[in-house]
Design a protein around this motif. Structure first.
Motif, short mmCIF file in Angstrom:
data_model
loop_
_atom_site.label_atom_id
_atom_site.label_comp_id
_atom_site.label_asym_id
_atom_site.label_seq_id
_atom_site.Cartn_x
_atom_site.Cartn_y
_atom_site.Cartn_z
N ASP A 264 25.25 61.54 85.73
CA ASP A 264 25.09 62.99 85.74
C ASP A 264 23.86 63.41 84.94
O ASP A 264 23.36 62.68 84.09
N TYR A 265 23.42 64.65 85.21
CA TYR A 265 22.34 65.26 84.44
C TYR A 265 22.95 65.83 83.16
O TYR A 265 24.05 66.37 83.17
N ARG A 266 22.20 65.72 82.07
CA ARG A 266 22.67 66.27 80.79
C ARG A 266 21.47 66.76 79.99
O ARG A 266 20.34 66.33 80.21
N LEU A 267 21.76 67.66 79.06
CA LEU A 267 20.70 68.17 78.19
C LEU A 267 20.23 67.07 77.24
O LEU A 267 21.04 66.35 76.66
N ALA A 268 18.93 66.98 77.09
CA ALA A 268 18.35 66.09 76.09
C ALA A 268 18.37 66.82 74.74
O ALA A 268 18.55 68.05 74.69
N PRO A 269 18.21 66.10 73.64
CA PRO A 269 18.21 66.77 72.33
C PRO A 269 17.22 67.93 72.23
O PRO A 269 17.54 68.97 71.64
N LEU A 270 16.03 67.80 72.82
CA LEU A 270 15.06 68.90 72.79
C LEU A 270 15.60 70.15 73.48
O LEU A 270 15.34 71.27 73.05
N ALA A 271 16.35 69.97 74.54
CA ALA A 271 16.92 71.12 75.26
C ALA A 271 18.01 71.79 74.43
O ALA A 271 18.12 73.02 74.43
#
Length: 120
Positions: free
Chosen positions: A81-88
């Protein structure tokens, strides 16, 4: 269209300043919606994310996800799945202040028109 990145010329600015690149990226249609949905729902596959984004076209979603991956705001391991990276996650936290401000702004404008809101 290239992904806005710090150090590059972006829409509205030739300086390459990081803030201008961020504003250009976040100003692209559907970018904030994708980030909001991934923040609220957590990791999502392509189709569930598309459904949460009111069924945006698959070609636009593919393009925006590619831009977000290039900008290192969204992550996806092959077959996952797609997930937010720490920067996001940091960006979403920073944008929370702008969201709170916008509510105050809307309330202020709402008060100026005699209480009948045309903003919502």
């Amino acid at each position: 269209m290239t992904t806005p990145m710090p150090g590059r010329e972006v829409r509205g600015s030739t300086t390459g300043r990081p803030l201008m690149a961020a504003l250009d990226l976040f100003g692209r249609r559907w970018i904030l919606r994708i980030l909001w949905e991934l923040q609220e729902a957590g990791p999502l596959g392509f189709r569930p994310l598309q459904q949460r984004c009111d069924g945006m076209s698959s070609s636009v979603l593919h393009q925006r996800l590619a831009e977000l991956r290039e900008a290192r705001l969204v992550e996806q391991a092959p077959g996952t799945d797609y997930r937010l990276a720490p920067l996001a996650r940091q960006a979403c936290a920073a944008l929370a202040g702008l969201s709170q401000w916008s509510e105050s702004w809307a309330a202020e404008l709402d008060g100026l028109d005699g209480g009948e809101s045309t903003l919502r």
